[in-house]
Design an enzyme around this catalytic site. Structure first.
Site, mmCIF file in Angstrom:
data_model
loop_
_atom_site.group_PDB
_atom_site.id
_atom_site.type_symbol
_atom_site.label_atom_id
_atom_site.label_comp_id
_atom_site.label_asym_id
_atom_site.label_seq_id
_atom_site.Cartn_x
_atom_site.Cartn_y
_atom_site.Cartn_z
ATOM 1 N N CYS A 1 -32.222 8.352 25.968
ATOM 2 C CA CYS A 1 -32.033 9.032 24.681
ATOM 3 C C CYS A 1 -32.860 8.375 23.597
ATOM 4 O O CYS A 1 -32.827 7.166 23.437
ATOM 5 C CB CYS A 1 -30.598 8.941 24.186
ATOM 6 S SG CYS A 1 -29.390 9.515 25.302
ATOM 7 N N GLU B 1 -41.714 16.056 26.326
ATOM 8 C CA GLU B 1 -41.133 15.437 27.505
ATOM 9 C C GLU B 1 -39.821 16.116 27.854
ATOM 10 O O GLU B 1 -39.077 16.528 26.972
ATOM 11 C CB GLU B 1 -40.894 13.948 27.257
ATOM 12 C CG GLU B 1 -42.217 13.181 27.197
ATOM 13 C CD GLU B 1 -42.037 11.664 27.167
ATOM 14 O OE1 GLU B 1 -42.844 10.991 27.827
ATOM 15 O OE2 GLU B 1 -41.116 11.161 26.507
ATOM 16 N N CYS C 1 -34.773 10.595 11.895
ATOM 17 C CA CYS C 1 -33.684 9.631 12.047
ATOM 18 C C CYS C 1 -34.305 8.278 12.379
ATOM 19 O O CYS C 1 -35.224 8.195 13.195
ATOM 20 C CB CYS C 1 -32.737 10.057 13.154
ATOM 21 S SG CYS C 1 -32.049 11.689 12.873
ATOM 22 N N SER D 1 -27.080 19.587 21.451
ATOM 23 C CA SER D 1 -26.848 18.447 20.566
ATOM 24 C C SER D 1 -27.578 18.658 19.246
ATOM 25 O O SER D 1 -28.744 19.048 19.216
ATOM 26 C CB SER D 1 -27.370 17.179 21.242
ATOM 27 O OG SER D 1 -27.239 16.076 20.369
ATOM 28 N N CYS E 1 -32.601 17.686 30.784
ATOM 29 C CA CYS E 1 -32.606 17.497 29.333
ATOM 30 C C CYS E 1 -33.876 18.124 28.783
ATOM 31 O O CYS E 1 -34.979 17.712 29.143
ATOM 32 C CB CYS E 1 -32.568 15.995 29.048
ATOM 33 S SG CYS E 1 -32.702 15.593 27.306
ATOM 34 N N CYS F 1 -40.402 15.999 15.626
ATOM 35 C CA CYS F 1 -39.148 16.353 14.955
ATOM 36 C C CYS F 1 -39.278 16.004 13.487
ATOM 37 O O CYS F 1 -39.795 14.944 13.133
ATOM 38 C CB CYS F 1 -37.970 15.595 15.561
ATOM 39 S SG CYS F 1 -36.386 16.067 14.835
ATOM 40 N N CYS G 1 -34.654 6.796 16.030
ATOM 41 C CA CYS G 1 -35.142 7.686 17.094
ATOM 42 C C CYS G 1 -36.666 7.665 17.187
ATOM 43 O O CYS G 1 -37.355 7.868 16.187
ATOM 44 C CB CYS G 1 -34.663 9.107 16.814
ATOM 45 S SG CYS G 1 -35.241 10.322 18.002
ATOM 46 N N SER H 1 -24.672 14.400 16.825
ATOM 47 C CA SER H 1 -25.171 13.040 16.673
ATOM 48 C C SER H 1 -24.609 12.499 15.369
ATOM 49 O O SER H 1 -25.181 12.699 14.310
ATOM 50 C CB SER H 1 -26.705 13.047 16.620
ATOM 51 O OG SER H 1 -27.218 13.469 17.851
ATOM 52 N N LEU H 2 -23.481 11.830 15.463
ATOM 53 C CA LEU H 2 -22.769 11.409 14.255
ATOM 54 C C LEU H 2 -23.310 10.074 13.734
ATOM 55 O O LEU H 2 -23.814 9.983 12.632
ATOM 56 C CB LEU H 2 -21.271 11.322 14.583
ATOM 57 C CG LEU H 2 -20.301 11.296 13.416
ATOM 58 C CD1 LEU H 2 -20.516 12.460 12.478
ATOM 59 C CD2 LEU H 2 -18.870 11.294 13.947
ATOM 60 N N HIS H 3 -23.172 9.037 14.536
ATOM 61 C CA HIS H 3 -23.824 7.744 14.329
ATOM 62 C C HIS H 3 -23.413 6.918 13.113
ATOM 63 O O HIS H 3 -23.800 5.755 13.002
ATOM 64 C CB HIS H 3 -25.350 7.876 14.318
ATOM 65 C CG HIS H 3 -25.906 8.574 15.527
ATOM 66 N ND1 HIS H 3 -25.409 8.376 16.789
ATOM 67 C CD2 HIS H 3 -26.923 9.468 15.668
ATOM 68 C CE1 HIS H 3 -26.095 9.121 17.649
ATOM 69 N NE2 HIS H 3 -27.008 9.793 16.997
ATOM 70 N N GLY I 1 -36.742 17.063 19.195
ATOM 71 C CA GLY I 1 -36.587 18.108 18.195
ATOM 72 C C GLY I 1 -35.145 18.428 17.864
ATOM 73 O O GLY I 1 -34.229 18.028 18.568
ATOM 74 N N GLU I 2 -34.966 19.124 16.762
ATOM 75 C CA GLU I 2 -33.625 19.521 16.322
ATOM 76 C C GLU I 2 -33.424 20.994 16.693
ATOM 77 O O GLU I 2 -34.002 21.877 16.059
ATOM 78 C CB GLU I 2 -33.491 19.282 14.815
ATOM 79 C CG GLU I 2 -32.261 19.862 14.174
ATOM 80 C CD GLU I 2 -30.946 19.628 14.921
ATOM 81 O OE1 GLU I 2 -30.675 18.473 15.315
ATOM 82 O OE2 GLU I 2 -30.193 20.603 15.123
HETATM 83 N N1 SAH Z 1 -32.085 16.408 17.550
HETATM 84 C C1 SAH Z 1 -30.897 16.525 18.310
HETATM 85 C C2 SAH Z 1 -31.188 16.538 19.768
HETATM 86 C C3 SAH Z 1 -31.793 15.248 20.304
HETATM 87 S S1 SAH Z 1 -30.527 14.481 21.125
HETATM 88 C C4 SAH Z 1 -29.944 15.417 17.929
HETATM 89 O O1 SAH Z 1 -30.358 14.519 17.222
HETATM 90 O O2 SAH Z 1 -28.782 15.515 18.299
HETATM 91 C C5 SAH Z 1 -31.001 12.875 21.314
HETATM 92 C C6 SAH Z 1 -29.790 11.969 21.250
HETATM 93 O O3 SAH Z 1 -30.229 10.620 21.398
HETATM 94 C C7 SAH Z 1 -29.105 12.048 19.912
HETATM 95 O O4 SAH Z 1 -27.725 11.836 19.980
HETATM 96 C C8 SAH Z 1 -29.778 10.908 19.212
HETATM 97 O O5 SAH Z 1 -29.084 10.542 18.084
HETATM 98 C C9 SAH Z 1 -29.826 9.855 20.294
HETATM 99 N N2 SAH Z 1 -30.809 8.823 20.041
HETATM 100 C C10 SAH Z 1 -31.912 8.901 19.292
HETATM 101 N N3 SAH Z 1 -32.582 7.730 19.307
HETATM 102 C C11 SAH Z 1 -31.881 6.899 20.083
HETATM 103 C C12 SAH Z 1 -32.075 5.551 20.511
HETATM 104 N N4 SAH Z 1 -33.143 4.867 20.137
HETATM 105 N N5 SAH Z 1 -31.163 5.020 21.326
HETATM 106 C C13 SAH Z 1 -30.107 5.730 21.742
HETATM 107 N N6 SAH Z 1 -29.875 6.990 21.382
HETATM 108 C C14 SAH Z 1 -30.755 7.577 20.559
HETATM 109 FE FE1 SF4 Z 2 -34.861 14.495 15.583
HETATM 110 FE FE2 SF4 Z 2 -32.549 14.212 16.939
HETATM 111 FE FE3 SF4 Z 2 -34.384 12.242 16.906
HETATM 112 FE FE4 SF4 Z 2 -33.006 12.792 14.711
HETATM 113 S S1 SF4 Z 2 -32.170 12.019 16.672
HETATM 114 S S2 SF4 Z 2 -35.234 12.424 14.810
HETATM 115 S S3 SF4 Z 2 -32.832 14.999 14.839
HETATM 116 S S4 SF4 Z 2 -34.631 14.274 17.796
#
Ligand code: SAH
Ligand code: SF4
Length: 355
Positions: free
Chosen positions: A340, A90, A114, A198, A103, A110, A117, A219-221, A166-167
């Site tokens: 996201c 997508e 996480c 990202s 985007c 991936c 996600c 993506s710190l979180h 994906g990463e």
């Molecule tokens: N893999 C890379 C690129 C994907 S970016 C990464 O993780 O950075 C996608 C962004 O959306 C990241 O910041 C991710 O942490 C955030 N994200 C993932 N799942 C989410 C969710 N359910 N709600 C809000 N943000 C989310």
């Molecule tokens: Fe992959 Fe980024 Fe989602 Fe983590 S947040 S599973 S690295 S796409």
């Protein structure tokens, strides 16, 4: 038959030299491919008939095909696109007033898993090629009819965020080739300042992004290793100390000490307390950062709930009181699952169960 989209300028030039063509042909062909967005050799009228015939015999020019296209109430548009082998990803366009960001994805699925996600619940199928990464942007331009490449000021599709599925840093070589094509001023010409990559924290590659000149989002979180390893398995390999060191190296290597965006998804009762905010601020001490607080986007079966709006506001205020920029990201395209972390491309049977 070889695909031309995704070859670097040097590779394209080498192909043409092998066909016995002079080097200025590379520039002409590049212009057709990336300035005009032309996919039909017969329409590349500045090239001689013989040259076109030879190209047709050896090469293809493909933009990923659109399987479905959905437009949200807020104007966000999402495409499910398909590649030559039938694999799908997508990508999303997020409009602002007179510009907007596309985007794009870098992998089918991936491997990082996480826990918040949706993409992370899918199996990692494969890396995308450079051509498939560039191609997503080209398909988006097709959809908006934004060819030939407009000037920087007048284009609607003005920015790129590598924040799809994906990463990206686990597909670094293809990403690098793709970004160079997207930035090339003889074609698509998106400036490096308008591109953000990202990462979930693949520390080894982060400093190299400074050499490309693109912006970095992390993506710190979570503000400590215990919590971060629980919600982001990549933290076991690249714990926060390594990640922060890589961020410092990025900043030292980038022109003008480019700030880093720290993304922080707000998970109810998990990472959203005042103590987490305090830890977060001491973690980024010494770095030039901007926070981006993301309301958690719920998906079916997700093991988390979004933080309350008040909690998010209080968290933001604590950061702002210490002079950090901490905007709360407005969700876009949630009605079409384009926000996201909501992207997916496989049917239910192919996805992992989240325990
Ligand atoms: N893999 C890379 C690129 C994907 S970016 C990464 O993780 O950075 C996608 C962004 O959306 C990241 O910041 C991710 O942490 C955030 N994200 C993932 N799942 C989410 C969710 N359910 N709600 C809000 N943000 C989310
Ligand atoms: Fe992959 Fe980024 Fe989602 Fe983590 S947040 S599973 S690295 S796409």
């Amino acid at each position: 038959m070889k695909e031309l989209i995704g070859l670097s300028k040097e590779e394209l030039s080498a192909e043409l030299t092998a066909l016995g063509e002079k080097s200025f042909r590379t520039k002409q062909l590049w212009h057709w491919l990336y300035h005009k967005g032309e996919t039909d050799f017969d329409k590349m009228t500045s090239l001689s008939k013989e040259f076109r015939a030879r190209l047709k015999a050896c090469y293809t020019v493909t933009h990923p095909s659109i399987v479905t296209e959905q437009t949200s109430q807020d104007g966000t548009r999402k495409w499910l696109v398909s590649f030559a082998d039938g694999k799908q990803v997508e990508c999303v366009y997020i409009p602002e007033a007179d510009r907007g960001a596309v985007c794009i994805s870098t992998q089918v699925g991936c491997a990082q898993g996480c826990r918040f996600c949706h993409t992370g619940t899918q199996k990692m199928m494969r890396n995308l090629t450079a051509g498939e990464i560039v191609g997503q942007f080209m398909t988006a331009r097709d959809s908006y009819g934004e060819w030939p490449t407009p000037t920087d000021e007048t284009r609607y599709l003005s920015n790129i965020v590598v924040m799809g599925m994906g990463e990206p840093l686990y597909n670094f070589d293809n990403l690098k080739t793709a970004l160079k094509i997207l930035m090339d001023g003889d074609g698509i010409g998106i400036s490096k300042r308008k591109i953000t990559v990202s990462t979930a924290g693949m520390a080894d590659r982060i400093p190299e992004l400074a050499d490309l000149g693109v912006k970095l989002a992390v993506s710190l979180h979570a503000p400590n290793d215990t919590l971060r390893s629980q919600i982001m398995p990549i933290n076991r390999k690249y714990p926060l100390e390594k990640l922060m060191a890589a961020c410092r190296a990025y900043q030292e290597r980038s022109e003008r000490r480019q700030f880093i965006t720290m993304e922080y998804v707000m998970l109810k009762g998990v990472n959203d307390t005042p103590e987490h905010a305090r830890q977060l601020m001491s973690l980024v001490n010494g770095l030039e950062v901007k926070f981006n607080l993301i309301p958690f986007h719920y998906w079916d079966g997700a093991p988390f709930q979004p933080s309350d709006a008040d909690t998010i506001r209080r968290f933001a205020k604590m950061l702002e009181d210490k002079w950090f920029a901490a905007p709360i990201r407005r969700s876009r395209g949630e009605d079409i699952m384009a926000a996201c972390g909501q992207l997916k491309s496989l049917k239910g049977t192919d996805t992992f169960k989240v325990e």
